[in-house]
Design a protein around this motif. Structure first.
Motif, short mmCIF file in Angstrom:
data_model
loop_
_atom_site.label_atom_id
_atom_site.label_comp_id
_atom_site.label_asym_id
_atom_site.label_seq_id
_atom_site.Cartn_x
_atom_site.Cartn_y
_atom_site.Cartn_z
N GLY A 30 -4.50 6.70 -4.83
CA GLY A 30 -4.56 5.76 -3.70
C GLY A 30 -5.42 6.32 -2.57
O GLY A 30 -5.52 7.54 -2.42
N ASN A 212 -5.45 -0.19 -10.22
CA ASN A 212 -4.46 0.89 -10.19
C ASN A 212 -3.24 0.55 -9.34
O ASN A 212 -2.36 1.38 -9.15
N ASN A 213 -3.19 -0.70 -8.85
CA ASN A 213 -1.97 -1.15 -8.17
C ASN A 213 -1.11 -2.02 -9.08
O ASN A 213 -0.26 -2.78 -8.63
N ASP A 228 2.15 -1.15 -4.59
CA ASP A 228 1.37 -1.10 -3.36
C ASP A 228 1.52 -2.43 -2.59
O ASP A 228 0.55 -3.17 -2.40
MG MG Z 1 -2.79 1.71 -4.13
#
Ligand code: MG
Ligand code: ADP
Ligand code: GN1
Length: 360
Positions: A30, A212-213, A228
């Motif tokens: 992140g 990637n969330n 997220d």
């Molecule tokens: Mg993220």
């Protein structure tokens, strides 16, 4: 701020975790929060030092997440599970930051690069379903965690101000990139204008839909949880659609230095559109559909412009690993936009074809 191992152990001690803590180590990719993996001898947790300069109102941020996760759970959807501290609170406000712990969502994978169209289609379907669920959520309960988050014209004003101020003396190193963003100014207001005149509906959106969330089941490949949740706010479906394509329909990582590897892949656009539109189907209105291809360019220009603004301001917003990191990210976003511009007719064709297939 560098956090020492002892401080991390001290934070973990403010919680009743299952088992004895064995290790706490940095985790994930992140750009905003500092994320750590806590391992105990029984299980795993995610510990995050929240970014309070990006999200100054921690109490409202955590309240939003509490409300949204409770709501998603009531809909039988797997979601983030906030672990409360020994005082029963959703986060710890300490001198060295604001901290929260989530249960680690086990047996999942998340991707920084799309491995194949099937995975991306699955992501599209999951974000589409997520969009459908949020439509049932009472938006009046939510605090806007970052005002004007996807207001691209406003982002452009901030960018121009950063160019004018040139506090880090970096303008001379990125003149052509600045000109590139200046020359596309007429495109930035399109989504905001649609929201203003009502042709694009205001919905509740995730607003940070990069691949990637989303966590996918490691065994079945099915989407498990969308994570997220810091930026869930009123917004346009086009923010979520466009941002997913920005990140996922690229053949390379967001910070790939070799631009020869960075391409916009229309087949991935196709796969994602099938998944997303298949899920939201008739909920998407005509103007949204018409703006699907443009939204990908706008979100990619906006993100690149934000990376460039951050580069000009001395890398104060996004996590960076080296001094040119934000500039490298800017370059990949520019390359993707140029290829999306060239592929516009194809993207429109794909959108129309998928819309017909799913009966929109
Ligand atoms: Mg993220
Ligand atoms: P940032 O806002 O900095 O992007 P995220 O909340 O997205 O922070 O977390 C960073 C990464 O940590 C995610 O991309 C994911 O890989 C991992 N992660 C976060 N929460 C969990 C969780 N509950 N279970 C498993 N992995 C997680
Ligand atoms: C940030 O938090 P993360 O890393 O998932 C950013 C997004 C950008 C993205 C670019 C709150 O997302 O808006 O699109 O980086 N999140 C915030 O990779 O600014």
């Amino acid at each position: 701020m560098t956090i020492q191992a002892q401080e991390l152990a001290g934070i973990a001690a403010l919680y009743c975790l299952e088992g004895q803590v064995v290790s706490i180590a940095p985790y994930g990719n992140g750009h905003i929060n500092q994320t750590y993996l806590i391992r105990t001898d029984k299980r795993r947790y995610i510990l995050q030092r929240m970014n309070t300069s990006v999200f100054p109102d921690t109490a409202s941020l955590m309240r939003n997440i509490e409300l949204v996760t409770e709501f998603l759970r009531s809909q039988n959807q797997e979601t983030l599970d906030i672990i409360r501290n020994k005082d029963g609170e959703t986060y710890c406000q300490l001198e060295n930051g604001a901290w929260r712990i989530y249960a680690f969502i086990e047996n999942t994978v998340s991707y920084d690069l799309v491995p194949n169209g099937e995975v991306f289609k699955e992501a599209g379907q999951a974000f589409g379903r997520f969009q459908n669920s949020l439509a049932l959520f009472d938006a009046s309960q939510l605090t806007e965690t970052i005002a004007h988050f996807h207001d691209t014209p406003k982002r452009f004003e901030t960018f121009k101000q950063a160019v004018l101020e040139d506090t880090e003396d970096r303008v001379s190193t990125c003149r052509s990139e600045i000109d590139w963003y200046m020359s596309r100014a007429d495109q930035y207001p399109v989504i905001m204008e649609g929201l203003a005149d009502g042709s694009v509906p205001l919905r509740v959106t995730h607003n940070d839909t990069k691949l990637n969330n989303i966590l996918m089941d490691a065994a079945t490949g099915k989407a498990r949880a969308i994570i997220d949740l810091d930026t869930i706010m009123p917004g346009s479906m086009l923010f979520d659609f466009g941002d997913s394509i920005r990140f996922g329909a690229s053949t390379a990582l967001e910070d790939e230095q070799d631009l020869d590897k960075v391409h916009f892949n229309p087949d991935l656009y196709h796969a994602y559109t099938q998944g997303f539109l298949g899920a939201v189907a008739s909920k998407a209105v005509g103007r949204e559909l018409a703006l699907f291809p443009a939204s990908c360019r706008i979100m990619t220009m906006e993100c690149g412009m934000r990376f460039l603004t951050d580069y000009l301001q001395g890398d104060i917003y996004f996590s960076t690993a080296y001094s040119e990191h934000n500039l490298v990210r800017t370059h990949t976003q520019m390359r993707l936009v140029e290829e999306m511009e060239a592929a516009d007719a194809r993207m429109q064709e794909i959108t129309a074809q998928v819309a017909e297939e799913v009966g929109v």
